[in-house]
Design an enzyme around this catalytic site. Structure first.
Site, PDB file in Angstrom:
ATOM      1  N   ARG A 129       0.886  -1.228   0.070  1.00  0.00           N
ATOM      2  CA  ARG A 129      -0.022   0.058   0.037  1.00  0.00           C
ATOM      3  C   ARG A 129       1.000   1.198   0.165  1.00  0.00           C
ATOM      4  O   ARG A 129       0.403   2.397   0.391  1.00  0.00           O
ATOM      5  CB  ARG A 129      -1.058   0.187   1.197  1.00  0.00           C
ATOM      6  CG  ARG A 129      -1.906  -1.113   1.184  1.00  0.00           C
ATOM      7  CD  ARG A 129      -3.102  -0.744   2.028  1.00  0.00           C
ATOM      8  NE  ARG A 129      -4.244  -1.841   2.131  1.00  0.00           N
ATOM      9  CZ  ARG A 129      -4.061  -2.983   2.777  1.00  0.00           C
ATOM     10  NH1 ARG A 129      -3.054  -2.960   3.624  1.00  0.00           N
ATOM     11  NH2 ARG A 129      -4.839  -3.917   2.716  1.00  0.00           N
ATOM     12  N   LYS A 151       2.929  11.943 -10.467  1.00  0.00           N
ATOM     13  CA  LYS A 151       1.904  11.064 -11.349  1.00  0.00           C
ATOM     14  C   LYS A 151       2.878   9.932 -11.950  1.00  0.00           C
ATOM     15  O   LYS A 151       3.939   9.824 -12.238  1.00  0.00           O
ATOM     16  CB  LYS A 151       1.704  11.729 -12.593  1.00  0.00           C
ATOM     17  CG  LYS A 151       0.532  12.959 -12.476  1.00  0.00           C
ATOM     18  CD  LYS A 151       0.050  13.448 -14.025  1.00  0.00           C
ATOM     19  CE  LYS A 151      -0.994  14.451 -13.782  1.00  0.00           C
ATOM     20  NZ  LYS A 151      -1.220  14.870 -15.130  1.00  0.00           N
ATOM     21  N   GLU A 193       8.900  19.936 -24.171  1.00  0.00           N
ATOM     22  CA  GLU A 193       8.101  20.103 -22.878  1.00  0.00           C
ATOM     23  C   GLU A 193       8.904  21.306 -22.150  1.00  0.00           C
ATOM     24  O   GLU A 193       8.274  21.922 -21.573  1.00  0.00           O
ATOM     25  CB  GLU A 193       8.218  18.855 -21.960  1.00  0.00           C
ATOM     26  CG  GLU A 193       7.328  17.777 -22.555  1.00  0.00           C
ATOM     27  CD  GLU A 193       5.724  17.727 -21.858  1.00  0.00           C
ATOM     28  OE1 GLU A 193       5.402  18.619 -21.400  1.00  0.00           O
ATOM     29  OE2 GLU A 193       5.098  16.602 -22.312  1.00  0.00           O
ATOM     30  N   LYS A 235       7.215  23.687 -12.861  1.00  0.00           N
ATOM     31  CA  LYS A 235       6.528  22.505 -12.382  1.00  0.00           C
ATOM     32  C   LYS A 235       6.182  22.483 -10.824  1.00  0.00           C
ATOM     33  O   LYS A 235       4.813  22.360 -10.587  1.00  0.00           O
ATOM     34  CB  LYS A 235       7.069  21.329 -12.979  1.00  0.00           C
ATOM     35  CG  LYS A 235       6.098  20.045 -12.662  1.00  0.00           C
ATOM     36  CD  LYS A 235       6.129  18.954 -13.653  1.00  0.00           C
ATOM     37  CE  LYS A 235       4.977  18.027 -13.180  1.00  0.00           C
ATOM     38  NZ  LYS A 235       5.050  16.697 -13.982  1.00  0.00           N
ATOM     39  N   GLU A 245      -4.551  17.945  -9.840  1.00  0.00           N
ATOM     40  CA  GLU A 245      -5.161  18.527 -11.081  1.00  0.00           C
ATOM     41  C   GLU A 245      -6.524  18.856 -11.209  1.00  0.00           C
ATOM     42  O   GLU A 245      -7.357  18.322 -12.146  1.00  0.00           O
ATOM     43  CB  GLU A 245      -4.725  17.398 -12.210  1.00  0.00           C
ATOM     44  CG  GLU A 245      -4.748  18.085 -13.496  1.00  0.00           C
ATOM     45  CD  GLU A 245      -4.440  16.784 -14.527  1.00  0.00           C
ATOM     46  OE1 GLU A 245      -3.317  16.353 -14.470  1.00  0.00           O
ATOM     47  OE2 GLU A 245      -5.013  16.896 -15.734  1.00  0.00           O
ATOM     48  N   ARG A 249      -3.105  22.825 -12.421  1.00  0.00           N
ATOM     49  CA  ARG A 249      -2.200  21.584 -12.922  1.00  0.00           C
ATOM     50  C   ARG A 249      -2.652  21.221 -14.209  1.00  0.00           C
ATOM     51  O   ARG A 249      -1.905  20.915 -14.954  1.00  0.00           O
ATOM     52  CB  ARG A 249      -2.129  20.394 -11.873  1.00  0.00           C
ATOM     53  CG  ARG A 249      -1.218  19.554 -12.381  1.00  0.00           C
ATOM     54  CD  ARG A 249      -0.861  18.509 -11.386  1.00  0.00           C
ATOM     55  NE  ARG A 249       0.373  17.582 -11.926  1.00  0.00           N
ATOM     56  CZ  ARG A 249       1.055  16.599 -11.179  1.00  0.00           C
ATOM     57  NH1 ARG A 249       0.629  16.606  -9.818  1.00  0.00           N
ATOM     58  NH2 ARG A 249       1.875  15.962 -11.656  1.00  0.00           N
ATOM     59  N   ASN A 253      -1.291  20.655 -19.213  1.00  0.00           N
ATOM     60  CA  ASN A 253      -1.618  20.034 -20.423  1.00  0.00           C
ATOM     61  C   ASN A 253      -1.559  20.662 -21.722  1.00  0.00           C
ATOM     62  O   ASN A 253      -1.774  20.446 -22.829  1.00  0.00           O
ATOM     63  CB  ASN A 253      -2.885  19.239 -20.284  1.00  0.00           C
ATOM     64  CG  ASN A 253      -2.847  18.403 -19.177  1.00  0.00           C
ATOM     65  OD1 ASN A 253      -1.964  17.671 -19.000  1.00  0.00           O
ATOM     66  ND2 ASN A 253      -4.141  18.486 -18.482  1.00  0.00           N
ATOM     67  N   HIS A 256      -1.300  19.275 -24.996  1.00  0.00           N
ATOM     68  CA  HIS A 256      -1.370  18.119 -25.116  1.00  0.00           C
ATOM     69  C   HIS A 256      -2.628  17.405 -25.657  1.00  0.00           C
ATOM     70  O   HIS A 256      -2.628  16.218 -25.985  1.00  0.00           O
ATOM     71  CB  HIS A 256      -1.299  17.534 -23.605  1.00  0.00           C
ATOM     72  CG  HIS A 256       0.049  17.453 -23.060  1.00  0.00           C
ATOM     73  ND1 HIS A 256       0.995  18.497 -22.934  1.00  0.00           N
ATOM     74  CD2 HIS A 256       1.039  16.289 -22.574  1.00  0.00           C
ATOM     75  CE1 HIS A 256       2.207  18.262 -22.433  1.00  0.00           C
ATOM     76  NE2 HIS A 256       2.095  17.069 -22.281  1.00  0.00           N
ATOM     77  N   HIS A 260      -1.560  14.767 -28.003  1.00  0.00           N
ATOM     78  CA  HIS A 260      -1.962  13.326 -27.692  1.00  0.00           C
ATOM     79  C   HIS A 260      -2.667  12.624 -28.881  1.00  0.00           C
ATOM     80  O   HIS A 260      -2.638  11.546 -29.356  1.00  0.00           O
ATOM     81  CB  HIS A 260      -3.004  13.183 -26.517  1.00  0.00           C
ATOM     82  CG  HIS A 260      -2.053  13.006 -25.059  1.00  0.00           C
ATOM     83  ND1 HIS A 260      -2.695  13.639 -23.955  1.00  0.00           N
ATOM     84  CD2 HIS A 260      -0.680  12.879 -25.014  1.00  0.00           C
ATOM     85  CE1 HIS A 260      -1.707  13.390 -23.144  1.00  0.00           C
ATOM     86  NE2 HIS A 260      -0.772  12.802 -23.548  1.00  0.00           N
ATOM     87  N   HIS A 272       6.784  12.149 -28.283  1.00  0.00           N
ATOM     88  CA  HIS A 272       5.607  12.729 -27.297  1.00  0.00           C
ATOM     89  C   HIS A 272       5.911  14.555 -27.458  1.00  0.00           C
ATOM     90  O   HIS A 272       5.129  15.145 -27.674  1.00  0.00           O
ATOM     91  CB  HIS A 272       5.903  12.383 -25.936  1.00  0.00           C
ATOM     92  CG  HIS A 272       5.012  13.048 -24.887  1.00  0.00           C
ATOM     93  ND1 HIS A 272       3.569  12.978 -24.876  1.00  0.00           N
ATOM     94  CD2 HIS A 272       5.376  14.053 -24.103  1.00  0.00           C
ATOM     95  CE1 HIS A 272       3.133  13.682 -24.041  1.00  0.00           C
ATOM     96  NE2 HIS A 272       4.044  14.499 -23.551  1.00  0.00           N
TER      97      HIS A 272
HETATM   98  N1  GLY Z   1       3.127  16.086 -17.058  1.00  0.00           N
HETATM   99  C1  GLY Z   1       1.961  16.795 -16.663  1.00  0.00           C
HETATM  100  C2  GLY Z   1       1.865  16.802 -14.825  1.00  0.00           C
HETATM  101  O1  GLY Z   1       2.379  16.243 -14.424  1.00  0.00           O
HETATM  102  O2  GLY Z   1       0.416  17.233 -14.410  1.00  0.00           O
END
Ligand code: GLY
Length: 370
Positions: A129, A151, A193, A235, A245, A249, A253, A256, A260, A272
């Protein structure tokens, strides 16, 4: 706050609701991994890596851990590449951690690029966990983006990153010397990026990158340390304000939604970062047409992307891109949240219908063909 750490680099402190940690950036920081792990406090550690990066850096990581008096369990290595970011590999890693009898007091050390960080981070989030993980990113994309912010994910048959968890690392050790082994094309791709971060939060960085493209400076350790640090601060400021997010956050994107779609429609033939760069330019052109940003904002973005030799648009049919956007995991019913550059240094999230999105894609793609 970021602070200079002697002559070797810098340290950025990331504070989120679930965990606070330091990101150490510089040339040669891999040798500091052991002392970082010791400071966090652990008896044993297990390196998770893949077949390309493992032979280059895993031994150095393990040596540093041993020198700090940490017992190192047998390394877990999976086959390099996105196809490994699946349930089967995740299962193998979890079984491997269990076979090595790692406990909640121990550490996972993720040594590699974005795929490694994502799957090793998820294995750490799930095993017992949740046990702690140190991210050791070895690619530019992982350094400026995926290693920070928590993430973690694997891909499912239905799409990329469809199963995952927010699991913040306990530390990040980014050694810019590792970037010397990244193939040049992949390094250039990742600049997409970096440009995105500059558009989001730093007009000076965008202008610097346009004048001196990072793709021309892939071996300049001082410059890399400075640019990676700046990206991590950008970031950090976003994820510290909105870890999960729900709001700010989402601006990460930028580029993106369309990016994407280009990635999927080209069957992942295009990297990417290149797709994000193209998505960024298409959205900027559409935003300029709609009066959501000045034409000059759009031109500055396109100039920087072009200076890095990255695509500034896409030849793919708008209808094909729309098909993939309609299946985007971030869709809400018949609408989707898009991120548009309002000015350099500020982006806005707008909810648009699929019909409006069709118009924006057409405007953004047409703009380039003119
Ligand atoms: N790569 C976008 C984020 O970490 O929210």
């Amino acid at each position: 706050m970021s602070k200079q750490n002697g002559s070797t680099g810098s340290v950025v402190h990331v504070g989120t609701a679930s965990r606070s940690y330091d990101v150490r950036i510089g040339a040669g920081t891999l040798s500091e991994l052991g002392s970082v792990a010791r400071k966090i406090g652990c008896e044993r550690a297990c390196v998770i890596t893949e077949t390309n990066v493992g032979p280059l850096y895993a031994t150095a990581a393990e040596d540093s851990l041993c020198e700090a008096g940490i017992e190192v369990a047998d390394r877990l290595t999976f086959i390099a590449g996105e196809p490994s970011k699946d349930l089967a590999t995740l299962g193998t890693l979890l079984e491997g951690l269990a076979e090595r009898e790692l406990t909640r007091d121990d550490l996972v050390i993720a040594v590699g690029g974005g795929v490694t960080g994502d799957i090793a981070g998820l294995a750490a989030a799930l095993y017992l966990r949740g046990i702690r993980v140190i991210q050791v990113p070895t690619s530019l994309l992982a350094m400026v983006d995926s290693s920070v912010g928590g993430k973690t994910a694997i891909d499912l048959s239905a799409g990329k990153n469809l199963a995952g968890a927010f699991w913040q690392p306990s530390a990040v050790v980014a050694d810019v010397r590792c970037l010397a082994s990244v193939p040049h094309a992949l390094f250039v791709d990742s600049c997409g990026e970096v440009i995105k971060h500059a558009v989001l939060a730093d007009a000076t960085l965008l202008d610097e990158l346009t004048l001196t493209p990072l793709s021309d400076a892939a071996l300049d350790e001082q410059l890399l340390t400075r640019v990676v640090t700046r990206n991590i601060v950008i970031k950090r400021d976003v994820v510290a304000a909105d870890e999960r997010e729900h709001g700010l956050r989402q601006t990460l994107n930028l580029g993106h939604t369309i990016g994407h779609a280009i990635e999927a429609a080209s069957d992942f033939a295009l990297g990417h970062g290149s797709c994000v760069a193209a998505g960024l330019c298409i959205m900027a052109r559409a935003a300029a047409c709609k009066g959501w940003c000045a034409r000059e904002t759009c031109e500055r973005i396109v100039r920087c992307v072009a200076a890095h030799g990255l695509p500034t648009g896409s030849d793919l049919e708008s209808d094909l891109l729309l098909h993939y956007m309609a299946h985007d995991k971030k869709r809400h019913g018949d609408s989707v949240n898009i991120v548009v550059p309002a000015e350099i240094g500020r982006a806005e999230v707008r909810r648009v219908s699929l019909g409006e999105l069709r118009e924006l894609v057409a405007l953004g793609c047409e703009g380039e063909k003119r």
